[in-house]
Scaffold this motif. Structure first.
Motif, mmCIF file in Angstrom:
data_model
loop_
_atom_site.group_PDB
_atom_site.id
_atom_site.type_symbol
_atom_site.label_atom_id
_atom_site.label_comp_id
_atom_site.label_asym_id
_atom_site.label_seq_id
_atom_site.Cartn_x
_atom_site.Cartn_y
_atom_site.Cartn_z
ATOM 1 N N THR A 236 0.819 -1.221 0.000
ATOM 2 C CA THR A 236 0.000 0.000 0.000
ATOM 3 C C THR A 236 0.850 1.267 0.000
ATOM 4 O OG1 THR A 236 -0.133 0.085 2.429
ATOM 5 C CG2 THR A 236 -1.800 -1.220 1.269
ATOM 6 N N TYR A 237 2.171 1.128 0.124
ATOM 7 C CA TYR A 237 3.048 2.304 0.199
ATOM 8 C C TYR A 237 3.677 2.582 -1.167
ATOM 9 C CZ TYR A 237 2.745 1.931 5.273
ATOM 10 O OH TYR A 237 2.287 1.874 6.563
ATOM 11 N N PRO A 238 3.564 3.815 -1.656
ATOM 12 C CA PRO A 238 4.201 4.156 -2.936
ATOM 13 C C PRO A 238 5.717 3.947 -2.904
ATOM 14 C CG PRO A 238 2.659 5.874 -2.257
ATOM 15 C CD PRO A 238 2.813 4.942 -1.090
ATOM 16 N N GLY A 239 6.324 4.093 -1.723
ATOM 17 C CA GLY A 239 7.771 3.966 -1.605
ATOM 18 C C GLY A 239 8.277 2.539 -1.603
ATOM 19 N N LYS A 240 7.384 1.569 -1.823
ATOM 20 C CA LYS A 240 7.810 0.168 -1.773
ATOM 21 C C LYS A 240 8.854 -0.159 -2.830
ATOM 22 C CE LYS A 240 4.136 -1.519 -4.838
ATOM 23 N NZ LYS A 240 2.981 -2.427 -4.975
ATOM 24 N N ILE A 241 8.919 0.642 -3.897
ATOM 25 C CA ILE A 241 9.838 0.364 -4.994
ATOM 26 C C ILE A 241 11.300 0.405 -4.545
ATOM 27 C CG2 ILE A 241 9.989 2.783 -5.728
ATOM 28 C CD1 ILE A 241 10.076 1.752 -8.624
ATOM 29 N N GLU A 242 11.583 1.135 -3.455
ATOM 30 C CA GLU A 242 12.974 1.215 -3.012
ATOM 31 C C GLU A 242 13.464 -0.083 -2.382
ATOM 32 O OE1 GLU A 242 13.971 3.072 1.092
ATOM 33 O OE2 GLU A 242 12.385 4.334 0.282
ATOM 34 N N PHE A 243 12.539 -0.985 -2.062
ATOM 35 C CA PHE A 243 12.923 -2.252 -1.448
ATOM 36 C C PHE A 243 13.003 -3.363 -2.498
ATOM 37 C CE2 PHE A 243 10.829 0.228 1.886
ATOM 38 C CZ PHE A 243 11.818 0.224 2.858
ATOM 39 N N ASN A 244 13.595 -3.041 -3.657
ATOM 40 C CA ASN A 244 13.693 -4.022 -4.736
ATOM 41 C C ASN A 244 14.735 -5.107 -4.465
ATOM 42 O OD1 ASN A 244 15.945 -2.416 -4.971
ATOM 43 N ND2 ASN A 244 15.522 -1.726 -7.056
ATOM 44 N N TYR A 245 15.438 -5.003 -3.353
ATOM 45 C CA TYR A 245 16.394 -6.043 -2.959
ATOM 46 C C TYR A 245 15.746 -7.077 -2.035
ATOM 47 C CZ TYR A 245 16.591 -2.289 0.492
ATOM 48 O OH TYR A 245 16.252 -1.289 1.363
ATOM 49 N N LEU A 246 14.450 -6.889 -1.761
ATOM 50 C CA LEU A 246 13.653 -7.880 -1.028
ATOM 51 C C LEU A 246 12.752 -8.600 -2.031
ATOM 52 C CD1 LEU A 246 12.516 -5.825 2.108
ATOM 53 C CD2 LEU A 246 14.400 -7.470 1.973
ATOM 54 N N PRO A 247 12.163 -9.738 -1.656
ATOM 55 C CA PRO A 247 11.219 -10.401 -2.567
ATOM 56 C C PRO A 247 10.120 -9.445 -3.011
ATOM 57 C CG PRO A 247 11.748 -11.848 -0.730
ATOM 58 C CD PRO A 247 12.387 -10.526 -0.426
ATOM 59 N N GLU A 248 9.726 -9.528 -4.270
ATOM 60 C CA GLU A 248 8.770 -8.566 -4.825
ATOM 61 C C GLU A 248 7.404 -8.633 -4.164
ATOM 62 O OE1 GLU A 248 6.957 -10.360 -8.776
ATOM 63 O OE2 GLU A 248 9.150 -10.503 -8.813
ATOM 64 N N ASN A 249 7.074 -9.754 -3.535
ATOM 65 C CA ASN A 249 5.779 -9.862 -2.854
ATOM 66 C C ASN A 249 5.914 -9.800 -1.331
ATOM 67 O OD1 ASN A 249 7.076 -12.354 -2.752
ATOM 68 N ND2 ASN A 249 5.171 -13.522 -2.845
ATOM 69 N N THR A 250 6.964 -9.160 -0.846
ATOM 70 C CA THR A 250 7.115 -8.948 0.600
ATOM 71 C C THR A 250 5.903 -8.195 1.133
ATOM 72 O OG1 THR A 250 9.522 -8.898 0.437
ATOM 73 C CG2 THR A 250 8.547 -7.883 2.384
ATOM 74 N N GLN A 251 5.369 -8.649 2.257
ATOM 75 C CA GLN A 251 4.122 -8.091 2.768
ATOM 76 C C GLN A 251 4.329 -6.989 3.810
ATOM 77 O OE1 GLN A 251 0.917 -9.328 1.496
ATOM 78 N NE2 GLN A 251 2.532 -9.867 0.050
ATOM 79 N N GLY A 252 5.322 -7.124 4.640
ATOM 80 C CA GLY A 252 5.593 -6.126 5.681
ATOM 81 C C GLY A 252 7.086 -5.936 5.847
ATOM 82 N N VAL A 253 7.494 -4.711 6.193
ATOM 83 C CA VAL A 253 8.914 -4.397 6.322
ATOM 84 C C VAL A 253 9.163 -3.580 7.581
ATOM 85 C CG1 VAL A 253 10.819 -3.043 5.354
ATOM 86 C CG2 VAL A 253 9.460 -4.493 3.859
ATOM 87 N N ILE A 254 10.217 -3.932 8.296
ATOM 88 C CA ILE A 254 10.709 -3.109 9.401
ATOM 89 C C ILE A 254 12.118 -2.637 9.040
ATOM 90 C CG2 ILE A 254 11.620 -3.159 11.759
ATOM 91 C CD1 ILE A 254 9.272 -4.719 12.637
ATOM 92 N N CYS A 255 12.335 -1.331 9.155
ATOM 93 C CA CYS A 255 13.668 -0.745 8.975
ATOM 94 C C CYS A 255 14.134 -0.273 10.346
ATOM 95 C CB CYS A 255 13.621 0.421 7.991
ATOM 96 S SG CYS A 255 13.069 -0.029 6.342
#
Length: 219
Positions: free
Chosen positions: A153-172
């Motif tokens: 749901t986040y437009p900024g998800k594109i920056e996490f292209n080093y994670l699986p493309e269908n990653t559901q949740g991310v903690i930084c």
């Protein structure tokens, strides 16, 4: 693939029992030629009990949390350390990543520190390069973790292209002022407050060890 909810039957049980009992009371009332006072009182109590059961079931549908749907992440199982790291750092990274992958919902893990990728572990794509985007940069600058509960749901998800493309949740999670620990989950809204505290504690431990590495290297 969506994960089935093991509590679904439990939540539906009061509604089913209440509806069935209410139907039986109604049928019994229809086929009763003469209604006594005691039977009328019993029927009223039965109707109240059925209504309470149905209401309880409806409340459980809203109150009891459903397990978030999980997916099978796209990628391969990996465990990659930056070549040339001291043995004690390798052991520390192996220990920390193992704990995170086995004690939290984390399925993918990347450690970026001092401009380099020190660790990649879990389900990950072939892409190894990590270019910190605005979200990661803000985490390092503000020294505050960011939890993206539903990455899609986040437009900024594109920056996490080093994670699986269908990653559901991310903690930084910041690792001192030079790095960030990036964790990916296979289900949205799956990290608990306890998970976040656990991740923060491990990040602090990693920062202590990595700062020792820098001190030893400069000495």
């Amino acid at each position: 693939m969506a994960q089935s909810d093991p509590n679904r039957v439990l939540r539906l049980l009061p509604i089913v029992v209440g509806s069935l009992a209410g139907s039986l009371l109604f049928v019994n009332r229809l086929f009763t030629p003469e209604l006594t006072d005691s039977q009328a009182r019993s029927d009223v109590l039965g109707v109240i009990a059925c209504a309470i059961l149905i209401l309880t079931g409806l409340l459980w549908q809203q109150i009891q949390p459903r397990l978030p749907d999980s997916v099978e992440l796209i990628g391969k199982e990996r465990f990659e350390l930056k070549p040339g790291l001291p043995e004690f750092i390798q052991a520390e990274l192996a220990w920390a990543s193992h704990l995170l992958l086995t004690n939290t919902v984390t399925r993918s893990l990347v450690l970026w520190y001092d401009g380099e990728v020190l660790l990649r572990r879990g389900i990950l794509p072939d892409r190894q390069e990590v270019v910190p985007g605005p979200i990661v940069q803000r985490v390092v600058e503000k020294q505050k973790p960011v939890y993206l509960v539903a990455l899609k749901t986040y437009p900024g998800k594109i920056e996490f292209n080093y994670l699986p493309e269908n990653t559901q949740g991310v903690i930084c999670q910041p690792v001192g002022k030079q790095g960030v620990l990036i964790l990916g989950a296979n289900a949205p809204r799956s990290y608990t407050r306890q998970d976040e505290q656990w991740i923060a504690a491990i990040a602090d431990k990693l920062e202590y060890s990595l700062s020792r590495k820098i001190s030893v290297g400069s000495g």
